[in-house]
Design a protein around this motif. Structure first.
Motif, PDB file in Angstrom:
ATOM      1  N   SER A 185       6.577 -13.434 -16.598  1.00 55.47           N
ATOM      2  CA  SER A 185       5.288 -12.753 -16.587  1.00 55.47           C
ATOM      3  C   SER A 185       5.105 -11.928 -15.315  1.00 55.47           C
ATOM      4  CB  SER A 185       4.151 -13.771 -16.706  1.00 55.47           C
ATOM      5  OG  SER A 185       4.209 -14.459 -17.935  1.00 55.47           O
ATOM      6  N   VAL A 186       5.542 -12.481 -14.179  1.00 53.38           N
ATOM      7  CA  VAL A 186       5.439 -11.755 -12.908  1.00 53.38           C
ATOM      8  C   VAL A 186       6.285 -10.491 -12.958  1.00 53.38           C
ATOM      9  CG1 VAL A 186       5.987 -11.826 -10.445  1.00 53.38           C
ATOM     10  CG2 VAL A 186       4.897 -13.803 -11.542  1.00 53.38           C
ATOM     11  N   ARG A 187       7.529 -10.602 -13.430  1.00 55.05           N
ATOM     12  CA  ARG A 187       8.419  -9.434 -13.490  1.00 55.05           C
ATOM     13  C   ARG A 187       7.884  -8.358 -14.428  1.00 55.05           C
ATOM     14  NH1 ARG A 187      12.109 -13.266 -14.585  1.00 55.05           N
ATOM     15  NH2 ARG A 187      12.690 -12.235 -16.543  1.00 55.05           N
ATOM     16  N   ALA A 188       7.155  -8.789 -15.442  1.00 54.32           N
ATOM     17  CA  ALA A 188       6.577  -7.829 -16.389  1.00 54.32           C
ATOM     18  C   ALA A 188       5.256  -7.242 -15.873  1.00 54.32           C
ATOM     19  CB  ALA A 188       6.352  -8.505 -17.737  1.00 54.32           C
ATOM     20  N   GLY A 189       4.790  -7.746 -14.726  1.00 48.06           N
ATOM     21  CA  GLY A 189       3.555  -7.227 -14.153  1.00 48.06           C
ATOM     22  C   GLY A 189       2.297  -7.737 -14.832  1.00 48.06           C
ATOM     23  N   ARG A 190       2.418  -8.810 -15.606  1.00 47.84           N
ATOM     24  CA  ARG A 190       1.253  -9.358 -16.316  1.00 47.84           C
ATOM     25  C   ARG A 190       0.640 -10.462 -15.442  1.00 47.84           C
ATOM     26  NH1 ARG A 190       4.931  -8.605 -20.819  1.00 47.84           N
ATOM     27  NH2 ARG A 190       5.577 -10.803 -20.731  1.00 47.84           N
ATOM     28  N   ALA A 191      -0.194 -10.039 -14.506  1.00 48.61           N
ATOM     29  CA  ALA A 191      -0.746 -10.947 -13.504  1.00 48.61           C
ATOM     30  C   ALA A 191      -1.585 -12.062 -14.126  1.00 48.61           C
ATOM     31  CB  ALA A 191      -1.584 -10.169 -12.495  1.00 48.61           C
ATOM     32  N   GLY A 192      -2.463 -11.712 -15.045  1.00 47.45           N
ATOM     33  CA  GLY A 192      -3.318 -12.719 -15.668  1.00 47.45           C
ATOM     34  C   GLY A 192      -2.516 -13.767 -16.422  1.00 47.45           C
ATOM     35  N   GLU A 193      -1.502 -13.294 -17.146  1.00 49.91           N
ATOM     36  CA  GLU A 193      -0.645 -14.223 -17.896  1.00 49.91           C
ATOM     37  C   GLU A 193       0.133 -15.126 -16.941  1.00 49.91           C
ATOM     38  OE1 GLU A 193       1.801 -13.007 -21.534  1.00 49.91           O
ATOM     39  OE2 GLU A 193       3.331 -13.160 -19.963  1.00 49.91           O
TER      40      GLU A 193
END
Length: 233
Positions: free
Chosen positions: A188-196
Motif C-alpha cells: 500500500s505504501v509503494r502504491a501511494g495509498r496512504a489511507g489504506e
C-alpha cells in the motif's frame, strides 16, 4: 582503581542481563518480590553491582523498590499498555501519510519489501531475529517519515512495549501473520495509498496487541501455577 571499577561495571551488567532475562522469560513474574541478598546469592554477586543493576531496571520500568521490604517485579499496568499502543498507532498512521507524500519513495521501503517478501518460507527469520526485524520494520517506517521528534517518541514507546511485544513471536501462526501483514502494508505504501496503508497498519497492530495480551496472561497464569506447585513440594 580503574580495573576495580570496570570489574564492578561488568558484574552490574551481568546481573542486569540475568534479571532482565528472568523477567522476559517469566521466571520472575509481575508482582514477584525479592531482596538484593536473594539476587546476590543466586548470581554470586556483591551488593553494589546488584543494586546498580536493580536501579537500572527500575529506571526502565521493569522493577520497583518496596519501602523496607526489598524489590518487586513491576505489575503489568494494562491500561498504560493500551494507552501506549494508542499513541504508537497515532504516530505510525501519521508516518504512513508523510511517507506517501514524499516526492520519492525512501530506499528503506524497498529494503523492507525485500525482507518481508521472501522467495520461500524457508528464508524467513526465526526466534529473536524475527522479533528484531519486526521492531525495525515499525521504527524504520516512522524514521522514513523524516520527523525526528516523532521518531524519538516512537522509539521510547517501542522500548517500553518490548517486554510484551516479544511474546507475539512465540507462535508460528503469529510469525506467518506478521510476514503477510507487513507485506500488505508495504504494498500500500509503494502504491501511494496512504489511507489504506494506515488502516492495514492499524489492524496489524491491534491484532498483535490482542495476541500479546492473551499470551501474557497465559504465561503469568502458567508460571504462577508452577510457583504454587513448587511451594508445595
Amino acid at each position: 582503581m580503574a580495573t576495580t571499577s570496570k570489574r564492578k561495571e561488568s558484574m552490574a551488567d551481568r546481573v542486569y542481563e540475568a534479571l532482565k532475562d528472568d523477567i522476559f522469560e517469566f521466571r520472575l513474574i509481575p508482582g514477584d518480590k525479592f531482596s538484593e541478598g536473594d539476587v546476590g546469592t543466586r548470581l554470586n554477586a556483591s551488593r553494589t553491582p546488584v543494586r546498580e543493576a536493580l536501579y537500572r531496571l527500575q529506571r526502565e520500568g521493569f522493577v520497583e523498590v518496596l519501602f523496607r521490604s526489598g524489590w518487586q517485579v513491576k505489575p503489568f499496568d494494562f491500561q498504560q499498555v493500551e494507552e501506549l499502543y494508542d499513541l504508537r498507532i497515532t504516530l505510525e498512521r501519521a508516518a504512513m501519510h508523510k511517507i506517501c507524500q514524499l516526492p520519492e519513495m525512501p530506499q528503506i521501503v524497498k529494503t523492507l519489501t525485500a525482507i518481508w517478501n521472501p522467495d520461500h518460507p524457508s528464508e524467513r527469520a526465526v526466534g529473536s531475529t524475527v522479533r528484531a526485524l519486526d521492531e525495525s520494520f515499525h521504527c524504520d517506517l516512522v524514521a522514513a517519515a523524516g520527523n525526528r521528534e516523532m521518531t524519538r517518541i516512537h522509539r521510547e514507546i517501542t522500548d517500553r512495549l518490548r517486554i510484551i511485544r516479544r511474546l507475539d513471536f512465540t507462535r508460528d501462526d503469529r510469525v506467518d501473520a506478521t510476514y503477510r501483514e507487513h507485506a500488505q502494508i508495504l504494498a500500500s505504501v509503494r502504491a501511494g495509498r496512504a489511507g489504506e496503508a494506515a488502516d492495514r497498519l492499524t489492524n496489524h497492530i491491534r491484532i498483535s496487541q490482542r495476541a500479546v495480551r492473551e499470551i501474557t496472561m497465559e504465561k503469568i497464569r502458567e508460571t504462577a501455577e508452577a510457583h504454587q506447585s513448587w511451594s508445595r513440594l
